[in-house]
Design a protein around this motif. Structure first.
Motif, PDB file in Angstrom:
ATOM      1  N   UNK A 187      -2.417  42.908  -4.479  1.00 39.23           N
ATOM      2  CA  UNK A 187      -3.425  42.527  -5.476  1.00 39.23           C
ATOM      3  C   UNK A 187      -4.828  42.668  -4.888  1.00 39.23           C
ATOM      4  N   UNK A 188      -5.157  43.895  -4.534  1.00 42.92           N
ATOM      5  CA  UNK A 188      -6.471  44.171  -3.955  1.00 42.92           C
ATOM      6  C   UNK A 188      -7.549  44.048  -5.008  1.00 42.92           C
ATOM      7  N   UNK A 189      -8.631  43.418  -4.618  1.00 41.30           N
ATOM      8  CA  UNK A 189      -9.816  43.314  -5.467  1.00 41.30           C
ATOM      9  C   UNK A 189     -11.015  43.722  -4.641  1.00 41.30           C
ATOM     10  N   UNK A 190     -11.619  44.834  -5.049  1.00 42.21           N
ATOM     11  CA  UNK A 190     -12.755  45.400  -4.330  1.00 42.21           C
ATOM     12  C   UNK A 190     -12.373  45.699  -2.869  1.00 42.21           C
ATOM     13  N   UNK A 191     -11.135  46.176  -2.678  1.00 48.17           N
ATOM     14  CA  UNK A 191     -10.680  46.603  -1.367  1.00 48.17           C
ATOM     15  C   UNK A 191     -10.094  45.534  -0.495  1.00 48.17           C
ATOM     16  N   UNK A 192     -10.129  44.276  -0.904  1.00 44.86           N
ATOM     17  CA  UNK A 192      -9.598  43.191  -0.087  1.00 44.86           C
ATOM     18  C   UNK A 192      -8.499  42.470  -0.856  1.00 44.86           C
ATOM     19  N   UNK A 193      -7.486  41.966  -0.160  1.00 43.24           N
ATOM     20  CA  UNK A 193      -6.340  41.368  -0.842  1.00 43.24           C
ATOM     21  C   UNK A 193      -6.624  39.937  -1.296  1.00 43.24           C
ATOM     22  N   UNK A 194      -6.002  39.560  -2.422  1.00 42.37           N
ATOM     23  CA  UNK A 194      -5.960  38.168  -2.860  1.00 42.37           C
ATOM     24  C   UNK A 194      -4.559  37.583  -2.684  1.00 42.37           C
ATOM     25  N   UNK A 195      -3.638  38.423  -2.207  1.00 42.68           N
ATOM     26  CA  UNK A 195      -2.271  37.993  -1.867  1.00 42.68           C
ATOM     27  C   UNK A 195      -1.966  38.627  -0.513  1.00 42.68           C
ATOM     28  N   UNK A 196      -1.831  37.797   0.508  1.00 43.89           N
ATOM     29  CA  UNK A 196      -1.704  38.302   1.878  1.00 43.89           C
ATOM     30  C   UNK A 196      -0.487  37.651   2.546  1.00 43.89           C
ATOM     31  N   UNK A 197       0.392  38.481   3.111  1.00 40.35           N
ATOM     32  CA  UNK A 197       1.587  37.992   3.796  1.00 40.35           C
ATOM     33  C   UNK A 197       1.492  38.357   5.280  1.00 40.35           C
ATOM     34  N   UNK A 198       1.719  37.365   6.132  1.00 42.27           N
ATOM     35  CA  UNK A 198       1.694  37.570   7.585  1.00 42.27           C
ATOM     36  C   UNK A 198       3.077  37.221   8.135  1.00 42.27           C
ATOM     37  N   UNK A 199       3.632  38.150   8.925  1.00 43.68           N
ATOM     38  CA  UNK A 199       4.961  37.957   9.525  1.00 43.68           C
ATOM     39  C   UNK A 199       4.852  38.102  11.034  1.00 43.68           C
ATOM     40  N   UNK A 200       5.099  37.027  11.790  1.00 39.87           N
ATOM     41  CA  UNK A 200       5.071  37.139  13.265  1.00 39.87           C
ATOM     42  C   UNK A 200       6.168  38.090  13.752  1.00 39.87           C
ATOM     43  N   UNK A 201       5.891  38.892  14.787  1.00 40.86           N
ATOM     44  CA  UNK A 201       6.885  39.875  15.238  1.00 40.86           C
ATOM     45  C   UNK A 201       8.131  39.258  15.839  1.00 40.86           C
ATOM     46  N   UNK A 202       8.002  38.093  16.489  1.00 44.32           N
ATOM     47  CA  UNK A 202       9.144  37.486  17.157  1.00 44.32           C
ATOM     48  C   UNK A 202       9.702  36.303  16.375  1.00 44.32           C
ATOM     49  N   UNK A 203       9.315  36.156  15.124  1.00 45.78           N
ATOM     50  CA  UNK A 203       9.792  35.018  14.330  1.00 45.78           C
ATOM     51  C   UNK A 203      11.176  35.313  13.784  1.00 45.78           C
ATOM     52  N   UNK A 204      11.959  34.263  13.504  1.00 38.48           N
ATOM     53  CA  UNK A 204      13.280  34.468  12.903  1.00 38.48           C
ATOM     54  C   UNK A 204      13.150  35.087  11.516  1.00 38.48           C
ATOM     55  N   UNK A 205      14.227  35.648  11.042  1.00 30.69           N
ATOM     56  CA  UNK A 205      14.227  36.265   9.723  1.00 30.69           C
ATOM     57  C   UNK A 205      13.900  35.220   8.656  1.00 30.69           C
ATOM     58  N   UNK A 206      13.085  35.636   7.704  1.00 21.47           N
ATOM     59  CA  UNK A 206      12.705  34.725   6.611  1.00 21.47           C
ATOM     60  C   UNK A 206      11.512  33.865   6.932  1.00 21.47           C
ATOM     61  N   UNK A 207      10.905  34.040   8.092  1.00 26.17           N
ATOM     62  CA  UNK A 207       9.732  33.247   8.459  1.00 26.17           C
ATOM     63  C   UNK A 207       8.477  34.069   8.214  1.00 26.17           C
ATOM     64  N   UNK A 208       7.597  33.578   7.365  1.00 20.80           N
ATOM     65  CA  UNK A 208       6.323  34.242   7.096  1.00 20.80           C
ATOM     66  C   UNK A 208       5.334  33.220   6.542  1.00 20.80           C
ATOM     67  N   UNK A 209       4.089  33.654   6.456  1.00 20.40           N
ATOM     68  CA  UNK A 209       3.000  32.846   5.893  1.00 20.40           C
ATOM     69  C   UNK A 209       2.334  33.658   4.803  1.00 20.40           C
ATOM     70  N   UNK A 210       2.152  33.041   3.611  1.00 19.73           N
ATOM     71  CA  UNK A 210       1.557  33.720   2.464  1.00 19.73           C
ATOM     72  C   UNK A 210       0.267  33.000   2.092  1.00 19.73           C
ATOM     73  N   UNK A 211      -0.815  33.771   1.985  1.00 16.18           N
ATOM     74  CA  UNK A 211      -2.105  33.257   1.499  1.00 16.18           C
ATOM     75  C   UNK A 211      -2.276  33.717   0.064  1.00 16.18           C
ATOM     76  N   UNK A 212      -2.407  32.768  -0.860  1.00 11.63           N
ATOM     77  CA  UNK A 212      -2.584  33.074  -2.284  1.00 11.63           C
ATOM     78  C   UNK A 212      -4.004  32.727  -2.682  1.00 11.63           C
ATOM     79  N   UNK A 213      -4.712  33.694  -3.257  1.00  7.19           N
ATOM     80  CA  UNK A 213      -6.138  33.504  -3.522  1.00  7.19           C
ATOM     81  C   UNK A 213      -6.461  32.467  -4.567  1.00  7.19           C
TER      82      UNK A 213
END
Length: 431
Positions: A187-213
């Motif tokens: 959901x990019x707006x003017x080139x920047x996301x309003x929905x951003x998901x970050x997944x650590x490389x060494x995290x267990x499966x299903x572990x992530x952080x979501x930023x919702x604008x």
């Protein structure tokens, strides 16, 4: 002994008629406030999972429950960290309220022993972003609009177009990110996301952080629009348990607590409605003056003192024209009934002058100048002379015969005296 009742003494019926309006309005206001507080306290508030109001989030919770996702509501960072166990989704509604210790406590709750998803709604605090999304910086917010996800992330892609916007973030480069976390932008707006998901490389499966604008898609009033419901279900229903962290007054930063911040939103709306009702009641009752009340004067002023006081005011202002007109007007009002004129006929100068002239026999022109002017006394002596002339005219009209006799007597007194001797005795006397 009590004073006897009079016709104006208030009785029970009169008091009830006067007070029933305000009493009824007060009862209605109190009942309305009580009902509002009864039905909304604890079930209202922005993004409250138990609230069915437009700004609540009960609808998405019920949809999640139909799909087997249990929602647990928590109100403190310690409780939220304890509930964020393995295979759970932790939703932080207002992450900017977290201080460094609370943010670190929630961040450490996720690890190899407790994999899961953490969802942050519109975070901008550097403390929160440095822990949960290192290397991400906030950008200028944008209005909420419907748009396509434009990404390969499964949840937003399956939901399709949804209402997104609000906060945006600059994710930076994955290679430069501390820890090497992988990012996915949607959901990019003017080139920047309003929905951003970050997944650590060494995290267990299903572990992530979501930023919702914006929390816009989660609200009851917006859930049925576009793909908002699908987006909310994919975002919050990734695990069997959802921990809904809704900060309370105890979560406010130190020094920011205030009386209004501690109040539930329902009470604030109720207070606003009560204030509006009070203003309307004041405007409604303020226009009524009530019955006329006759009061006794505190003092009795003699007519002579009133006349003297008015004369002094005329003298101080030099208003000889007004004083002369007051003297002439009073004389005309007293002369009219004496010469047989009605109140209407007396208003005609010619009629009054003719009637007075016929009564006294004096020239009509002189009487008109005396009774109607237009001469204005030039000094106080002429004003006193005018008053004397008007007073003399009233006496002549009241008793024209007596005045004539008095005039004749005055003429006799002023005429020269002639002595008449008796005729001499012409009879001859006989010596």
């Amino acid at each position: 002994m009590s004073a006897p009742a009079t016709s104006v003494s208030p009785d029970a019926r009169r008091l009830w008629l006067v007070a029933r309006g305000p009493l009824l309005a007060a009862v209605v206001i109190l009942l309305t406030a009580a009902l509002i507080a009864l039905f909304t306290t604890g079930e209202d508030g922005y993004l409250n999972p138990r609230s069915a109001t437009p700004q609540g989030a009960r609808a998405v919770v019920e949809l999640l429950a139909e799909r087997g996702v249990e929602t647990v509501e928590v109100s403190g960072p310690e409780e939220a960290a304890g509930a964020a166990g393995p295979d759970t989704t932790l939703l932080v509604v207002v992450p900017d309220l977290l201080d460094a210790d609370a943010a670190r406590l929630l961040h450490n709750a996720r690890g190899p022993e407790a994999p899961g998803r953490t969802v942050l709604l519109a975070p901008t605090s550097p403390v929160v972003l440095d822990l949960f999304a290192p290397g991400v910086t906030p950008a200028e917010p944008v209005p909420v609009e419907t748009g396509a996800p434009e990404c390969r992330t499964e949840g937003p892609r399956r939901a399709g177009p949804a209402d997104l916007g609000g906060m945006r973030w600059d994710p930076g480069a994955d290679a430069e990110r501390p820890g090497g976390a992988r990012t996915e932008v949607c959901h990019l707006r003017e080139g920047l996301p309003t929905y951003l998901t970050l997944t650590p490389p060494d995290a267990p499966a299903g572990t992530d952080t979501v930023l919702l604008g914006t929390p816009h898609p989660l609200l009851n009033e917006n859930l049925a629009d576009e793909g908002n419901a699908a987006l909310a279900l994919n975002l919050l229903g990734a695990h069997p348990e959802l921990v809904w962290y809704l900060p309370g007054p105890e979560d406010l930063p130190e020094g920011d607590e205030s009386f209004f911040a501690l109040l539930d939103p329902a009470w604030r709306w109720a207070a606003l409605q009560l204030g509006i009702a009070a203003v309307l009641a004041a405007l409604w009752r303020g226009r009524r003056l009530g019955p006329v009340v006759v009061e006794r004067l505190p003092a009795v002023v003699r007519a002579a003192e009133t006349t003297e006081g008015r004369a002094r005011l005329y003298h101080r202002a030099g208003a000889r024209d007004r004083a002369a007109e007051a003297l002439r007007g009073a004389t005309r009002r007293r002369l009219a009934p004496r010469v047989g004129l009605s109140r209407t006929d007396a208003r005609e100068p010619a009629a009054l002058t003719s009637a007075v002239a016929a009564r006294t026999g004096e020239p009509a022109a002189a009487l008109h100048a005396l009774l109607h002017g237009p001469g204005v006394p030039s000094d106080d002596r002429e004003l006193v002379r005018l008053a004397d002339d008007l007073d003399a005219l009233e006496r002549r009209v009241a008793d024209p015969v007596g005045d004539a006799r008095a005039g004749a007597a005055d003429r006799d007194d002023t005429a020269p005296a002639h002595r008449t001797d008796p005729p001499p005795n012409t009879k001859d006397e006989t010596p």
